[in-house]
Design a protein around this motif. Structure first.
Motif, PDB file in Angstrom:
ATOM      1  N   TYR A  36     -16.724  12.227 -57.104  1.00  0.00           N
ATOM      2  CA  TYR A  36     -15.663  13.008 -56.480  1.00  0.00           C
ATOM      3  C   TYR A  36     -15.792  12.937 -54.963  1.00  0.00           C
ATOM      4  CZ  TYR A  36     -18.647  17.175 -55.601  1.00  0.00           C
ATOM      5  OH  TYR A  36     -19.607  18.047 -55.156  1.00  0.00           O
ATOM      6  N   GLU A  49     -15.247  23.294 -55.325  1.00  0.00           N
ATOM      7  CA  GLU A  49     -15.222  22.124 -56.208  1.00  0.00           C
ATOM      8  C   GLU A  49     -16.638  21.765 -56.657  1.00  0.00           C
ATOM      9  OE1 GLU A  49     -13.111  17.766 -56.404  1.00  0.00           O
ATOM     10  OE2 GLU A  49     -13.695  18.510 -54.436  1.00  0.00           O
ATOM     11  N   THR A 123     -11.001  12.267 -57.451  1.00  0.00           N
ATOM     12  CA  THR A 123     -12.107  12.114 -58.395  1.00  0.00           C
ATOM     13  C   THR A 123     -11.850  10.886 -59.263  1.00  0.00           C
ATOM     14  OG1 THR A 123     -12.428  14.507 -58.456  1.00  0.00           O
ATOM     15  CG2 THR A 123     -13.394  13.247 -60.260  1.00  0.00           C
ATOM     16  N   TRP A 136      -8.034  10.974 -60.361  1.00  0.00           N
ATOM     17  CA  TRP A 136      -7.252  12.140 -59.972  1.00  0.00           C
ATOM     18  C   TRP A 136      -7.166  12.099 -58.455  1.00  0.00           C
ATOM     19  CZ3 TRP A 136     -11.114  12.102 -63.566  1.00  0.00           C
ATOM     20  CH2 TRP A 136     -10.805  12.544 -64.848  1.00  0.00           C
ATOM     21  N   VAL A 139      -6.352  16.237 -55.479  1.00  0.00           N
ATOM     22  CA  VAL A 139      -6.867  17.219 -56.430  1.00  0.00           C
ATOM     23  C   VAL A 139      -6.622  18.650 -55.962  1.00  0.00           C
ATOM     24  CG1 VAL A 139      -9.055  18.157 -57.303  1.00  0.00           C
ATOM     25  CG2 VAL A 139      -8.613  15.699 -57.418  1.00  0.00           C
ATOM     26  N   HIS A 144      -8.844  21.554 -61.615  1.00  0.00           N
ATOM     27  CA  HIS A 144      -9.428  20.213 -61.703  1.00  0.00           C
ATOM     28  C   HIS A 144     -10.549  20.101 -62.731  1.00  0.00           C
ATOM     29  CE1 HIS A 144     -10.318  16.192 -60.614  1.00  0.00           C
ATOM     30  NE2 HIS A 144     -11.489  16.481 -60.064  1.00  0.00           N
ATOM     31  N   GLU A 147      -9.264  19.565 -66.178  1.00  0.00           N
ATOM     32  CA  GLU A 147      -8.669  18.230 -66.337  1.00  0.00           C
ATOM     33  C   GLU A 147      -9.748  17.183 -66.580  1.00  0.00           C
ATOM     34  OE1 GLU A 147      -4.920  18.952 -63.232  1.00  0.00           O
ATOM     35  OE2 GLU A 147      -6.736  17.926 -62.550  1.00  0.00           O
TER      36      GLU A 147
END
Length: 155
Positions: A36, A49, A123, A136, A139, A144, A147
């Motif tokens: 990520y 995150e 990511t 992704w 984001v 997230h 997902e």
């Protein structure tokens, strides 16, 4: 190097990592690799995150998946961020933007009327054979994690 696309083998690359390590993608064959990209250490969205991935590390491990965070911050900044947040995964320092370019995450951004090139939160999921299977971009941190976990359940 051109930007990697879904379904393609991700070219092997090496980059400096926290814990006095060097990350080399090919060292993780046989595991899923979640990479990520985030703009900056110790900022609210980037912290949340990382915390979401940290707090669910057991779910990733159950899916044979290792996690790595990437930004342009220095290793020193990464070490401090990792220690402060107790991240159980390494952070990669891409100061020359080579990995950012490989994944196409550098884009023109605007902040307070100023334009600059920066990392767009993104990511990427690489499978056990080294192929990019999911991505992704742009984001939104809140949804997230769900997902990504859903995608891991599908592979």
């Amino acid at each position: 190097m051109s930007k990697v696309e879904i379904g393609q083998q991700v070219p092997d690359f090496e980059v400096a990592a926290t814990s006095d390590k060097t990350f080399k993608l090919s060292d993780y064959r046989g595991k899923n690799v979640l990479i990520y990209f985030y703009p900056k250490d110790n900022t609210p969205g980037c912290t949340l995150e990382g915390q979401n991935f940290r707090d669910n590390i057991d779910k990733f491990e159950a899916h044979n998946t290792v996690i790595f965070g990437v930004s342009k911050d220095s290793l020193r900044a990464h070490e401090n961020f990792k220690a402060k947040q107790c991240f159980p995964f390494e952070l990669l320092s891409d100061s020359d933007e080579a990995v950012c370019q490989l994944f196409g995450v550098m884009q023109l951004k605007k902040n307070y009327g100023r334009e600059y090139m920066g990392i767009v939160r993104s990511t990427f999921l690489i499978d056990t054979e080294g192929k990019l299977v999911r991505e992704w971009r742009n984001v939104k941190v809140k949804q997230h994690l769900d997902e990504v976990l859903e995608a891991l359940n599908e592979i």
